[in-house]
Motif scaffolding. Sequence first.
Motif, PDB file in Angstrom:
ATOM      1  N   GLY A  79       0.836  -1.211   0.000  1.00  0.00           N
ATOM      2  CA  GLY A  79       0.000   0.000   0.000  1.00  0.00           C
ATOM      3  C   GLY A  79       0.863   1.250   0.000  1.00  0.00           C
ATOM      4  N   PHE A  80       1.912   1.227   0.823  1.00  0.00           N
ATOM      5  CA  PHE A  80       2.775   2.420   0.932  1.00  0.00           C
ATOM      6  C   PHE A  80       3.527   2.663  -0.376  1.00  0.00           C
ATOM      7  N   ASN A 338      -3.931   5.321   8.656  1.00  0.00           N
ATOM      8  CA  ASN A 338      -4.960   5.876   7.786  1.00  0.00           C
ATOM      9  C   ASN A 338      -6.222   5.006   7.908  1.00  0.00           C
ATOM     10  N   PRO A 339      -7.416   5.580   8.068  1.00  0.00           N
ATOM     11  CA  PRO A 339      -8.635   4.787   8.305  1.00  0.00           C
ATOM     12  C   PRO A 339      -8.878   3.716   7.233  1.00  0.00           C
ATOM     13  N   LEU A 340      -8.606   4.072   6.008  1.00  0.00           N
ATOM     14  CA  LEU A 340      -8.860   3.129   4.924  1.00  0.00           C
ATOM     15  C   LEU A 340      -7.964   1.895   5.059  1.00  0.00           C
ATOM     16  N   ILE A 341      -6.690   2.158   5.319  1.00  0.00           N
ATOM     17  CA  ILE A 341      -5.716   1.064   5.455  1.00  0.00           C
ATOM     18  C   ILE A 341      -6.052   0.223   6.686  1.00  0.00           C
ATOM     19  N   GLN A 342      -6.391   0.883   7.781  1.00  0.00           N
ATOM     20  CA  GLN A 342      -6.694   0.152   9.020  1.00  0.00           C
ATOM     21  C   GLN A 342      -7.915  -0.758   8.838  1.00  0.00           C
ATOM     22  N   GLU A 344      -9.007  -1.956   6.001  1.00  0.00           N
ATOM     23  CA  GLU A 344      -8.635  -3.015   5.066  1.00  0.00           C
ATOM     24  C   GLU A 344      -7.839  -4.106   5.788  1.00  0.00           C
ATOM     25  N   LEU A 345      -6.899  -3.677   6.648  1.00  0.00           N
ATOM     26  CA  LEU A 345      -6.062  -4.636   7.397  1.00  0.00           C
ATOM     27  C   LEU A 345      -6.928  -5.484   8.324  1.00  0.00           C
ATOM     28  N   THR A 346      -7.857  -4.830   9.016  1.00  0.00           N
ATOM     29  CA  THR A 346      -8.730  -5.533   9.959  1.00  0.00           C
ATOM     30  C   THR A 346      -9.586  -6.571   9.233  1.00  0.00           C
ATOM     31  N   VAL A 347     -10.212  -6.148   8.156  1.00  0.00           N
ATOM     32  CA  VAL A 347     -11.137  -7.047   7.457  1.00  0.00           C
ATOM     33  C   VAL A 347     -10.392  -8.178   6.757  1.00  0.00           C
ATOM     34  N   SER A 348      -9.245  -7.841   6.165  1.00  0.00           N
ATOM     35  CA  SER A 348      -8.548  -8.882   5.394  1.00  0.00           C
ATOM     36  C   SER A 348      -7.891  -9.917   6.300  1.00  0.00           C
ATOM     37  N   THR A 349      -7.322  -9.494   7.435  1.00  0.00           N
ATOM     38  CA  THR A 349      -6.638 -10.476   8.296  1.00  0.00           C
ATOM     39  C   THR A 349      -7.592 -11.114   9.299  1.00  0.00           C
ATOM     40  N   GLN A 350      -8.585 -10.352   9.770  1.00  0.00           N
ATOM     41  CA  GLN A 350      -9.473 -10.783  10.858  1.00  0.00           C
ATOM     42  C   GLN A 350      -8.651 -11.265  12.039  1.00  0.00           C
ATOM     43  N   ALA A 351      -7.546 -10.594  12.281  1.00  0.00           N
ATOM     44  CA  ALA A 351      -6.659 -10.989  13.378  1.00  0.00           C
ATOM     45  C   ALA A 351      -6.254  -9.788  14.228  1.00  0.00           C
ATOM     46  N   VAL A 352      -6.504  -8.602  13.734  1.00  0.00           N
ATOM     47  CA  VAL A 352      -6.137  -7.400  14.494  1.00  0.00           C
ATOM     48  C   VAL A 352      -7.288  -6.390  14.426  1.00  0.00           C
ATOM     49  N   LEU A 353      -7.280  -5.482  15.386  1.00  0.00           N
ATOM     50  CA  LEU A 353      -8.290  -4.425  15.396  1.00  0.00           C
ATOM     51  C   LEU A 353      -7.616  -3.086  15.115  1.00  0.00           C
ATOM     52  N   PRO A 354      -8.331  -2.168  14.511  1.00  0.00           N
ATOM     53  CA  PRO A 354      -7.715  -0.862  14.223  1.00  0.00           C
ATOM     54  C   PRO A 354      -7.524  -0.060  15.500  1.00  0.00           C
ATOM     55  N   THR A 355      -6.520   0.804  15.483  1.00  0.00           N
ATOM     56  CA  THR A 355      -6.343   1.712  16.629  1.00  0.00           C
ATOM     57  C   THR A 355      -7.007   3.056  16.339  1.00  0.00           C
ATOM     58  N   PHE A 358     -11.852   6.121  14.486  1.00  0.00           N
ATOM     59  CA  PHE A 358     -12.881   6.488  13.516  1.00  0.00           C
ATOM     60  C   PHE A 358     -13.157   5.372  12.511  1.00  0.00           C
ATOM     61  N   VAL A 359     -12.477   4.270  12.682  1.00  0.00           N
ATOM     62  CA  VAL A 359     -12.700   3.135  11.771  1.00  0.00           C
ATOM     63  C   VAL A 359     -13.826   2.268  12.330  1.00  0.00           C
TER      64      VAL A 359
END
Lengths: 428, 419
Positions: A79-80, A338-342, A344-355, A358-359
């Motif tokens: 992404g970066f 970034n909310p979008l990245i967070q 995406e990371l949360t949904v795709s891995t289902q292993a972490v939560l966003p910090t 606002f997500v």
Amino acid sequence: MMGSQLDTMSRPPVHHCVSPASLFASLLGLLGCLALTGCRQLPALPRVLFVSVGTNADQKIDANGLSELKADMAFLANGFRRIDPKTVFQLSLYSDDDLLPVMQRRNRAALGPDLFLINGDTSRLLLKAGLVQAFPTTREELNRFTPATVHRLRTAQGQLAGLPAYLQTQLACFNSRRLPTPPGTLNQLLAVSAAGHQVGLSLRAADVFWTAGSQGAIPGLEQAIRRQQPTAAQLKTIEGWLAWLQDASNQHRVTFYADQAMAEQQLARGQLDWLPCRSTSLVRLRRKMGAALGVTPLPRGDGGEASPMNRLRVWALGSNSDALARERAIRFARFSTNPLIQRELTVSTQAVLPTNRFVEVPELSSTVLAAMVRASVQGEQAARLISLLEINDPRVASAQYVITELVFGQLTPKAATRLLINDLINKP
Amino acid sequence: MIQLLLEILGWLGYLERPLVLLQLVLAIGPMLLLRWARRQHRRPFGIPEGLLTPAALALLALCCLLLAALRLPYGLTSLLGGLWLGWYGLKLLHPVLLLGIPADQVHRLESRLLRPMFLVIAALALMARVDSLHDLSLIPVGDVLDVTLNIGDLFNAILALYLVLVACGPPAAGLAWLMHQALGISEGSRKAIELILRYLVVGIGLVAVGIHLGLNPTALIAVAGGLSVGLGFGIREVFSNFISGLWLLFEGSVRPGEVLMIDGEPCEVRRLGLRATLLWRDRDNAELLIPNQTFFTQSTTTYTASDRLRRSQVTVGAAYHHDPETVLALLEATALQVPRVLHEPAPKALLISYGDSAIQYALRFWITNPMNNIGICSEVNQAIWRAFGQQGIEIPFPQQVQYSMVWPPEQHQTNTGTP
């Protein structure tokens, strides 16, 4: 002819063998010259960002674990690269126990990483040791995170040790084929075990601490950690918590594991039916157990909700970076929150939560995400306590000793309570 | 492997850091200075040749102290300096080792164990500064018999095999020596047992490494079967030499210490290798490498199969006017006076033939070490010279009488004695 011969003969013998030291010196010299002269002028040369990841004691880093971590990192890195295509990420993993001495050695050689991905409390420790730099933030930027999250990362001097990246939660994993209805309370957990199901618990104090919340022992422990004597009622709840642990240990089908990775393997093989697990293990367990893997929040008890020690993972800035690498590291850390990245990371891995607060986590679409959100709420009661203890605080080792002795029946709950409270209050 | 290469290339990114470059320059500077001084035969500040390296190391240490005083990173400089010091320390260790260990063993110890180990440790220490060794060890390199091998496994396997190959020598020699002492076996047998033990340890080591890597024993057997076919066609000679070597070892005919006749020269077996046998020829101190199967397929003369005695012989001529009995007795008595000639079996002198100028005698005698034959023959010949001189026995020169022929032969007359 004769002259040259004489000249040669008069010289002492010249050794033409190349010693490794000189060869190495020449090679390094060449590389140095390349770096100083030519390389900087080449237009498309990649910029390396060195990232060190701290791994926890319950994480077994084998080839699969490494590729999982690299895959997570690759998600963020790819992404970066959309906004900074020249950046190349060089990842290295260290266990949390080794991180401080290893990084001290590397920093002394100016070979420390540009960026750390570590636990929040580790970042405070490294900041104190001068191995990371305080993260520069603005009020608007900090507004992305909950005050409690930011508080966990603040030092006594008000510096921010790192930028919150994501949250790893502690959950209950179970084999849904063998145990269709997971226990919702501690009593049900023991009942399930009495009914013939195999239950696993951790012997590590940090991983079994969730039971303290369920037994209502958190206020008393917090009081003791603040070096104040708990009230009689609080002492009673602490003793009740320790008594429950010993009761559980006495159960025929409850096993305490010193090695979380081994316990997870047994769950995957069907030798265990229920086990507290970290959300980071879900990917691996899902791969091995498939649809049989069930995930719920940890069971509550008579004293309240469970108190899992969720891990806040943060980006911390290494102190050896040059200005360009530092700027790149900060941009990358900010990009990952970034909310979008967070999301995406949360949904795709289902292993972490966003910090990023606002997500929106799509809880309704996934029971796992719902359990993780619940676990993050449960964990707030432990968060205060975590911020009071440094990871290298000798009282952590004392608490571990008490739990181990208690589980193996060497201490009675009463004696264990006395010893634990005494250590928490008086140990330097 | 590509992953490993990318990882290594990534380390070059550290060269973007000015402080890393500064440390490298400060570490490499003294090394280059020393090299320049040696090449130009210069002695900076009059430092003697032997103290140039310590002086350069001291300069490097000074650079580290300077960096530390300036609160700048110095770990890389000190690490490189430490490694250099270690390498120099190995050189200093050399004369110390020579005090207690034979030179050839010291050379082997240094070139096969100490220096390679030091270089491996140095490489690991440098890599540990820039990366996580654990991560590197997990990089996969490929699949072997359905087992995914990573760099860590491969490194450990190679290291274990290398150590087994190099380090099994002393324990095997020790065990063989113990058996030699306890059972009273011969020196040749001791060396044979030592070699067999080494092969055994290497074989067990190979199997252990295979099992450690998780290779399936059934698959290993299948591979061994395939290899045997390959061996039959491809490397038949190598395999044949190896098997011949093992056979000869068990048979005991070509063991270290045995003396064989090669091209008419006695040679001592020094080492029975996997492919070839190393022999030592005393005459010119040459070492001969002969494929093992040569001994397996061709006849060879040995002096050490059942015992180490050799019957040697010198020949001498004495004038016709001496009584053969007197000469024979004198020869036998003379042989007994030479220190390295055995008294039992007793020397035996023989009249061999009536030659043109002299009666030819042979003196046969026994010696204990076949390798000393030439030297002892020389001693015996010298003793005969002295004994004949003392007893007035002549060793005649070949004599010829020349006279002119007249043509035609019918006109030839008796030689007048004038040219």
